[in-house]
Design a protein around this motif. Structure first.
Motif, short mmCIF file in Angstrom:
data_model
loop_
_atom_site.label_atom_id
_atom_site.label_comp_id
_atom_site.label_asym_id
_atom_site.label_seq_id
_atom_site.Cartn_x
_atom_site.Cartn_y
_atom_site.Cartn_z
N GLN A 82 9.87 2.13 7.72
CA GLN A 82 9.97 2.29 6.14
C GLN A 82 11.16 1.46 5.68
O GLN A 82 11.13 1.10 4.63
N ARG A 83 11.87 0.74 6.63
CA ARG A 83 13.17 0.02 6.49
C ARG A 83 12.46 -1.32 5.74
O ARG A 83 12.92 -1.98 4.62
N ILE A 84 11.25 -1.46 6.24
CA ILE A 84 10.61 -2.64 5.92
C ILE A 84 9.89 -2.65 4.63
O ILE A 84 10.18 -3.63 3.66
N VAL A 85 9.42 -1.43 4.19
CA VAL A 85 8.99 -1.21 3.07
C VAL A 85 10.30 -1.40 1.69
O VAL A 85 10.04 -1.85 0.89
N GLU A 86 11.24 -0.74 2.09
CA GLU A 86 12.31 -0.75 1.11
C GLU A 86 12.69 -2.18 0.91
O GLU A 86 13.02 -2.70 -0.41
N ALA A 87 12.80 -2.95 2.08
CA ALA A 87 13.37 -4.30 1.83
C ALA A 87 12.48 -5.28 0.77
O ALA A 87 12.74 -6.08 0.31
N LEU A 88 11.02 -4.66 0.89
CA LEU A 88 10.02 -5.39 0.13
C LEU A 88 9.91 -4.85 -1.34
O LEU A 88 9.03 -5.42 -2.25
N LYS A 108 7.82 -5.09 -7.11
CA LYS A 108 7.94 -4.59 -8.46
C LYS A 108 7.88 -6.07 -9.16
O LYS A 108 7.17 -5.86 -10.44
N SER A 109 8.43 -7.04 -8.86
CA SER A 109 8.10 -8.20 -9.52
C SER A 109 6.76 -8.82 -9.54
O SER A 109 6.25 -9.50 -10.36
N ALA A 110 6.05 -8.54 -8.39
CA ALA A 110 4.65 -9.05 -8.22
C ALA A 110 3.80 -8.07 -8.80
O ALA A 110 2.46 -8.48 -9.08
N HIS A 111 4.19 -6.91 -9.24
CA HIS A 111 3.19 -5.81 -9.95
C HIS A 111 1.95 -5.47 -8.99
O HIS A 111 0.85 -5.28 -9.55
N ASP A 119 0.60 -7.32 -6.58
CA ASP A 119 -0.36 -8.44 -6.22
C ASP A 119 0.24 -8.91 -4.70
O ASP A 119 1.38 -9.44 -4.83
N VAL A 120 -0.43 -8.68 -3.73
CA VAL A 120 0.14 -9.07 -2.60
C VAL A 120 0.40 -10.56 -2.42
O VAL A 120 1.56 -10.74 -1.92
N ASP A 121 -0.37 -11.58 -2.60
CA ASP A 121 -0.25 -12.92 -2.42
C ASP A 121 1.10 -13.30 -3.13
O ASP A 121 2.03 -13.94 -2.75
N LYS A 122 1.32 -12.75 -4.51
CA LYS A 122 2.39 -13.36 -5.35
C LYS A 122 3.46 -12.51 -4.77
O LYS A 122 4.49 -12.85 -4.72
N GLU A 136 0.68 -1.15 0.07
CA GLU A 136 0.10 0.10 -0.15
C GLU A 136 1.03 1.24 0.08
O GLU A 136 0.62 2.32 -0.74
N ALA A 137 2.01 1.25 0.56
CA ALA A 137 2.65 2.16 0.95
C ALA A 137 3.48 2.61 -0.61
O ALA A 137 3.53 3.89 -0.91
N LEU A 138 3.74 1.60 -1.05
CA LEU A 138 4.70 1.73 -2.38
C LEU A 138 3.62 2.17 -3.52
O LEU A 138 3.87 2.89 -4.28
N SER A 139 2.23 1.63 -3.52
CA SER A 139 1.55 1.92 -4.31
C SER A 139 1.11 3.47 -4.28
O SER A 139 0.79 4.07 -5.49
N GLU A 140 0.88 3.84 -3.30
CA GLU A 140 0.44 5.31 -2.74
C GLU A 140 1.62 6.38 -2.66
O GLU A 140 1.44 7.62 -2.51
N GLY A 141 2.93 5.94 -2.75
CA GLY A 141 3.93 6.73 -2.63
C GLY A 141 4.14 7.34 -1.28
O GLY A 141 4.66 8.41 -1.16
#
Length: 218
Positions: free
Chosen positions: A153-159, A164-167, A169-172, A140-145
């Motif tokens: 935020q470190r968790i966000v960056e790690a993910l 990007k690879s999952a486009h 899709d949360v489960d992917k 959600e954070a990455l989608s909304e910027g």
């Protein structure tokens, strides 16, 4: 559901054996034996047939001076994904390394290395899970910027790579993040030689909150 052999093994595991006058159960010594033991425990958990092994006074006394865990479980901090419960294991059976969305950094990597390097633990399992809150929040954070507060935020960056690879899709994203973490650990300078010698395997897996079942990804 377990069959005669599974029930016999389950009986031996209760109390580590000593409480029943039986000899001590040998630790799973190979990666495949360790994975089979985890799968057997998870089948019991998913079938509502958990035996809660190694959770009594006899086991506490047995491991008080020495531990020989047969697996390292790298899992999320989610309260619904306790490794000893999911795999119907007990005291001294597994190293439990937990972080948000099973992300790794140098400190987490050091914790993961400890079992294989110091105690010859033969298996590492990276366990992602259904409806991961950390992955959902990061997506959600990455989608909304938006930027999450503090070290979240470190968790966000790690993910971000998995996002990007999952486009989106949360489960992917959960599954991709799990396999990416496996890949990172396989390249670890302390773990890679043990993998090459057949002393260690690293498995990626996915836990369903709905069914209680663990399926293998890598």
């Amino acid at each position: 559901m377990l069959g005669a052999t599974g029930l016999a093994v389950g009986g031996l595991l209760l109390g580590g054996g000593s409480a029943h006058g039986l000899t001590r159960v040998r630790r799973a010594a190979t990666p495949d034996e360790a994975w089979a033991k985890l799968r057997e425990g998870n089948r019991r958990w998913a079938a509502d047939a958990a035996i809660h092994p190694h959770q009594d006074l006899a086991r506490r006394a047995e491991v008080a001076q020495k531990q020989e865990p047969y697996a390292v479980i790298v899992s999320c901090i989610d309260s619904r994904v306790g490794p000893e419960i999911v795999f119907d294991a007990g005291l001294g059976d597994v190293f439990s390394v937990r972080s948000a969305a099973q992300t790794i950094d140098p400190l987490v990597s050091g914790a993961v290395q400890y079992g294989p390097v110091e105690l010859a633990t033969p298996l590492i399992v990276v366990l992602g899970h259904q409806r991961c809150g950390a992955v959902t929040a990061a997506a959600e954070a990455l989608s909304e910027g938006t930027t999450l507060p503090g070290d979240l935020q470190r968790i966000v960056e790690a993910l971000r790579p998995a996002y990007k690879s999952a486009h989106g899709d949360v489960d992917k994203m959960i599954r991709i993040n799990t396999t990416q973490t496996v890949a990172k650990l396989k390249d670890d300078k302390l773990l890679a030689p043990r993998i090459a010698r057949g002393q260690l395997k690293i498995v990626g897996a996915y836990y369903s909150l709905d069914t209680g079942q663990v399926t293998r990804l890598v």
